[in-house]
Design an enzyme around this catalytic site. Structure first.
Site, PDB file in Angstrom:
ATOM      1  N   GLY A  65       1.093  -1.374   0.568  1.00 24.50           N
ATOM      2  CA  GLY A  65       0.289   0.144   0.255  1.00 24.50           C
ATOM      3  C   GLY A  65       0.745   1.529   0.150  1.00 24.50           C
ATOM      4  CD  GLU A  94      -4.864  10.505  25.693  1.00 23.20           C
ATOM      5  OE1 GLU A  94      -4.170  10.916  24.920  1.00 23.20           O
ATOM      6  OE2 GLU A  94      -5.550  10.333  24.636  1.00 23.20           O
ATOM      7  CG  HIS A 137      -6.108   9.281  21.403  1.00 20.59           C
ATOM      8  ND1 HIS A 137      -5.653  10.088  22.165  1.00 20.59           N
ATOM      9  CD2 HIS A 137      -5.958   9.918  20.106  1.00 20.59           C
ATOM     10  CE1 HIS A 137      -4.246  10.183  21.057  1.00 20.59           C
ATOM     11  NE2 HIS A 137      -4.486   9.514  19.912  1.00 20.59           N
TER      12      HIS A 137
END
Lengths: 373, 290
Positions: free
Chosen positions: B18, B209, B246
């Site tokens: 790819g 986070e 996210h």
């Protein structure tokens, strides 16, 4: 993606979870017709928010005429800020006890989790942990009838109710897996005489798995702008400040918002332009920022797979076509930084090299000339 | 030394034909990574930047002894590809792919445990041991060899931190991206355990986070670790109930808050940087104390 209660129950019913008789109605006439078939009914607003009972979104009707009146009153109102377009009209249940049964993913243990309680109902969030039974499951094994029997026994259920509970747990797990659920929940799972019935149902499907569930009707949550940006394939959250922010990567975008807050500024949004975004999508993203009518814009790029010169070209493109009417503060470092800086210079723009200086500058601008705000 | 990957690692690239796979294969080779084979179903027999392409992972492992695989495979096919790698005996599987369904991740984690394989990611920038091996798409110029281990939930934010460390003369043993999804293979605790055992690593930087409890679990582990750690956490100003880019970065039902994580780290004696650019000073101080 959250499903409306009536859709969640439809799915559960198809998989053999016992649900009340009833249908969804979008007009008082429909509600009346359904009530005429069912007798005494509950009328429940269909919105993607919890706590609707406490917010006045549930009514009971003894006659079809009453059902019609309640539906006429509830349709079109706002419950928890959401417009009511449909009500679920279903048989009114005799409630002896309210249980809870749910399946989700324990992201810490990284396995499926079944949860059950005898303290179901509207206050489940406040039920002490010790009254909620939690059991980890093996994703390759699933939820067997024996798990269901164990749960029933630990809840103190016996006889036919225990058997129905175990069976319902197995079927609910099938829904959990088959529909890529983040959460599937029956609360309350009502004991009504000698039968168990799912009086309310929730089914939240993993957004990343929606592609393999084309038959599931789509629901949309978020502000108009958030939905528009979602179409562009960008991660965006609208906030209530006045500094529009674009950065590349979720973590750094969050960090930029934090830094602005520490410096006394307020971000208008979270916008992760993604890694390696090309000129066109970046230009679209900047146009989104302008739609929030900010006092200033901060663009923070740490170029890795994102090329700084592409970002610079996108900025210039928007500036030259629709114009950028508010101060623009740019911080660019990384891949093709030099090329980016000379592109910006040609259009009279400059860029900071440090995130700290850029954040301080944009906060200063946002406070206005007289330090207003 | 380093963790996960080093100069001896034999890397297999799944999805090598790819655009992304081919481009980053060239970048990894340029960095010095030993890319020994590629796999792309239906494309066997080709070469990509001189790397032979196979139909199956089994053949690539058999012919070249590949022990680490990196996936440039779209989300709908990523589970199959990662399962294939683990079934073929690959020890470390680096899954870069974003938007893999949650239930696929559950199955991948379960199989990795069964095979005693390490899955890094999904939704990660990969892993790099500066000067030795790069298995990912991170901008390698920002890293320098050195004594600091980095484990991070986010890519660009960890680049920012790595760049400030390098600029301050604090190089890295290994930087690993754990991934931004709700469920990932390698956790902070797993990474810390490897860094703790790595003689070259003298201090660890954790870039966390909001969302989940991985940082709190890491803090527990730090209490038993005799190397210093410094944390930086993003999402202090994030509103609850909103996914911040996210899939895993969300405060739900009071879980996953910034405050809870800071409290846990401080209780473990781990310094928490207020700003990303404060990290190098805190690391230097922590190293000086030893």
């Amino acid at each position: 993606m959250k499903l409306y209660e009536y859709l969640a129950k439809e799915v559960m019913g198809k998989h053999g979870v016992p649900i009340p008789r009833g249908r969804v109605a979008a007009s008082p006439e429909e509600a009346e017709k359904i009530a005429a078939e069912l007798g005494e009914v509950a009328i429940k607003v269909q919105v993607l928010a919890g706590g609707r009972g406490k917010a006045g979104g549930i009514a009971f009707a003894a006659t079809p005429q009453e059902a019609r009146d309640h539906a006429a009153r509830l349709l079109g109102i706002q419950i928890r800020g959401l417009q009511v377009d449909r009500v679920l009209v279903e048989e009114k249940l005799k409630i002896d006890r309210e249980l809870y049964l749910g399946l989700t993913v324990d992201t810490s243990a990284r396995v499926p989790l079944v949860m059950a309680s005898t303290e179901g109902g509207v206050n489940i969030e406040e039920v002490p942990e010790k009254y909620i039974i939690k059991q980890h499951l093996d994703v390759h094994m699933g939820l067997y009838p024996f798990h269901g029997r164990q749960l029933a026994r630990r809840l103190g259920l016996t006889g036919s109710l225990a058997r129905q509970f175990a069976d319902t747990a197995v079927r609910l797990y099938q829904v959990f897996r088959e529909y890529d659920a983040e959460l599937v929940e029956v609360n309350p799972l009502v004991v009504s005489g000698d039968r168990l019935v799912a009086a309310d149902g929730r089914l939240n499907i993993d957004d990343d798995a929606l592609y393999r569930h084309p038959q599931v009707p789509r629901t949309h949550e978020g502000t108009e702008l958030e939905l528009r940006v979602k179409e562009l394939g960008l991660a965006f959250v609208q906030l209530d400040g006045d500094i529009a922010v674009m950065a590349n990567g979720a973590g750094i975008t969050m960090a930029v918002l934090d830094i602005l807050a520490s410096y006394g500024g307020k971000a208008a949004n979270f916008l992760d332009a993604g890694g390696g975004a090309a000129i066109e999508p970046t230009a679209r993203a900047i146009e989104v920022l302008l739609a929030t009518n900010p006092r200033a814009i901060l663009v923070n790029i740490f170029g890795g797979i994102t090329r700084c010169d592409d970002v610079a070209r996108a900025l210039i493109q928007v500036k030259n076509t629709r114009g950028i009417p508010v101060p623009l503060v740019i911080r660019l470092v990384g891949t093709n930084e030099e090329a980016a800086l000379s592109i910006l210079r040609e259009s009279g723009l400059t860029a900071f090299r440090s995130m700290r200086d850029a954040a301080a500058e944009v906060v200063r601008i946002s406070h206005g000339p007289g330090g207003e705000l | 030394m380093a963790i996960l990957v080093d100069e001896k690692t034999k890397v297999l690239v799944q999805g090598i034909t790819g655009n992304q796979g081919a481009f980053h294969t060239s970048q990894m080779i340029a960095y010095g990574t030993r890319v020994v084979a590629g796999v792309s179903p239906g494309k066997a027999g080709q070469e990509v930047h001189g790397v032979p392409v196979y139909e199956t992972v089994e053949e690539a492992v058999h012919s070249h002894g590949a022990n680490t695989s990196i996936l440039f495979v779209p989300a709908p096919f990523a589970k199959d590809a990662a399962m294939e790698a683990m079934a073929a005996g690959i020890r470390v599987v680096v899954v870069l792919t974003e938007h893999i369904p949650l239930h696929d991740e559950l199955e991948l984690v379960a199989y990795a445990r069964q095979r005693r394989a390490t899955m890094v990611g999904p939704n990660t920038f990969g892993v790099i041991s500066p000067g030795k091996c790069k298995a990912g798409f991170m901008p390698s110029v920002i890293y320098k060899p050195g004594p600091v281990g980095i484990a991070a939930r986010s890519g660009t934010l960890s680049y920012e931190v790595a760049a400030t460390l390098s600029a301050a003369g604090l190089g890295q043993s290994t930087a690993v991206g754990l991934g931004g999804d709700r469920i990932v293979g390698m956790s902070f605790v797993d990474a810390l355990a490897l860094f703790a055992a790595d003689t070259h690593t003298k201090a660890v930087v954790l870039v966390g986070e909001i969302g989940g409890t991985a940082e709190e679990e890491a803090a527990e582990f730090l209490k038993t670790m005799d190397k210093p750690a410094v944390a930086y956490l993003a999402g202090k100003s994030a509103p609850p109930g909103k996914r911040m880019g996210h899939a895993g970065a969300i405060i739900e039902k009071g879980r996953g808050t910034f405050e809870s994580k800071v409290k846990a780290f401080k209780a473990a004696g781990c310094a928490v940087a207020e700003f990303p650019w404060d990290v190098p000073n805190l690391v230097a101080e922590a190293l000086k104390d030893r």
